[in-house]
Enzyme design. Sequence first.
Site, short mmCIF file in Angstrom:
data_model
loop_
_atom_site.label_atom_id
_atom_site.label_comp_id
_atom_site.label_asym_id
_atom_site.label_seq_id
_atom_site.Cartn_x
_atom_site.Cartn_y
_atom_site.Cartn_z
CB SER A 47 10.04 8.77 12.20
OG SER A 47 11.18 8.45 12.94
CB SER B 131 13.84 10.14 12.10
OG SER B 131 12.92 9.62 11.16
CE LYS C 260 12.61 11.27 7.69
NZ LYS C 260 11.92 10.23 8.49
N1 GLN Z 1 12.77 6.67 17.07
C1 GLN Z 1 12.70 5.39 16.44
C2 GLN Z 1 14.11 4.92 16.11
O1 GLN Z 1 15.01 5.61 16.38
C3 GLN Z 1 11.84 5.43 15.22
C4 GLN Z 1 12.45 6.16 14.10
C5 GLN Z 1 11.60 6.13 12.87
O2 GLN Z 1 10.38 5.92 12.93
N2 GLN Z 1 12.23 6.31 11.74
O3 GLN Z 1 14.30 3.88 15.57
#
Ligand code: GLN
Length: 492
Positions: A182, A158, A78
């Site tokens: 995410s 994400s 990532k």
């Molecule tokens: N979807 C959540 C957010 O936008 C979690 C994102 C994540 O876990 N990095 O904050």
Amino acid sequence: MTDLTSLTLTDAREGLVQKSFTALELTDAHLAAMEKARVLNAYVLETPEQARTQARVADVTIAKGEAGPLAGIPLGIKDLFATTGVRTTACSKILGNFIPPYESTVTAQLWRDGAVMLGKLNNDEFAMGSSNETSAFGPVVNPWRRDGSDAKLVPGGSSGGSASAVAANLCLGATGTDTGGSIRQPAAFTGIVGIKPTYGRCSRWGIVAFASSLDQAGPFARTVRDTAILMRSMAGHDPKDTTSVDRPVPDYEAAIGRSVKGMKIGIPKEYRLDGMSNEIEKLWTQGADWLKAAGAELIEVSLPHTKYALPAYYVVAPAEASSNLARYDGVRYGARVNGKNIAEMYENTRAAGFGPEVKRRIMIGTYVLSAGYYDAYYLRAQKVRTLIKKDFEDVFAQGVSAILTPATPSAAFGIGEKGKADPVEMYLNDIFTVTVNMAGLPGIAVPAGRDGQGLPLGLQLIGRPFDEETLFSLGEVIEQAAGHFTAKKWWV
Ligand code: GLN
């Protein structure tokens, strides 16, 4: 020869040891697959030269009988993980062409164990999002499509690039980070396995920070066993991260196949949301039945503060993000837009460098931390967080080994379909996952079925602190019962 990209990590490991193929052949097969799959936009940077160099080294160590546990295994990383000499951007314009002079601890441990880096994977900008649509490199496409449709779907976020790459056989496994879901949500959207370890299990050093008290790294792979193998290399104490915990790392793979007989599994009644779809309801019951058939005992439990988790998360996470992102000012990293004076340079750089979702989070975060509002928002959210954690402690005190829930409220949705008019519509994706981050617990998502349109759906198992092993044992029971999920290849 069989297609080397369709092997599991476990089979590839075996094939390398047996010398059925070389690490270089395995890597080359993946590099070729990546080239053909660029339409998915999973990789934001391919690193073929580095990959081949690492693969050649792996072949030498294998020949000498000195191979590490991941020798020659090609992985995707990532773009939130700093990689020495390799562009790392968090998929934000503000980092520009930032090339870190250091390596994140988690990736350093993967290379220590012999893994090969294929490239850097797309993600939502600074990991803020649930669909990978906020990335400065554009959206990632899910390898899955609805039956009879060629509409492009999101892979979740994400860590959307990680999920899509693993599901499309563009690597044998990938790293992700999970602040509110995410890893687990994209794993569920793409029919693969993803685990968010206990907070403190993996070092956060060298990972671009979003919300430091919630962020945790974890692996993606196509089987539960493969994620267990990766996790062993990623986990461990690191003095460079003061929140990393000094506990021995178990052999997670040994938990695969361990009996779950007699384990108490909690079904939290508050997760049965109003308007929950029949398909999700059925999947959840099916999962419970599978665990029962394996000898577990299912009991209803209560997590009364669940309904406050999402609003509290959207105070705590932006608050920490606004503080963490203060460092991107045009002086230290990447992009800069000049101005008449230094204040204007900061403003111009930040205005041009951050995307709209990141700006929204910074605004919310700054607001909830400002004098006069701090007690009403930030402090109160922290209190709610303590109550959420206590809910879980109370359940585990009843002898419950793990909690079973759906991973997401729906299957993958179309690119551009959600969150345009109302961002909360997007935030609701994380309704089943954020509680786990707020409480610092481990959670695994395992594919368990399909919706009416043929798309994969996942179940989540939530464990006691540092008891990832139980999650691997239970996850594999579900995997054995549900089988594997493979997207039809349409992109070659
Ligand atoms: N979807 C959540 C957010 O936008 C979690 C994102 C994540 O876990 N990095 O904050």
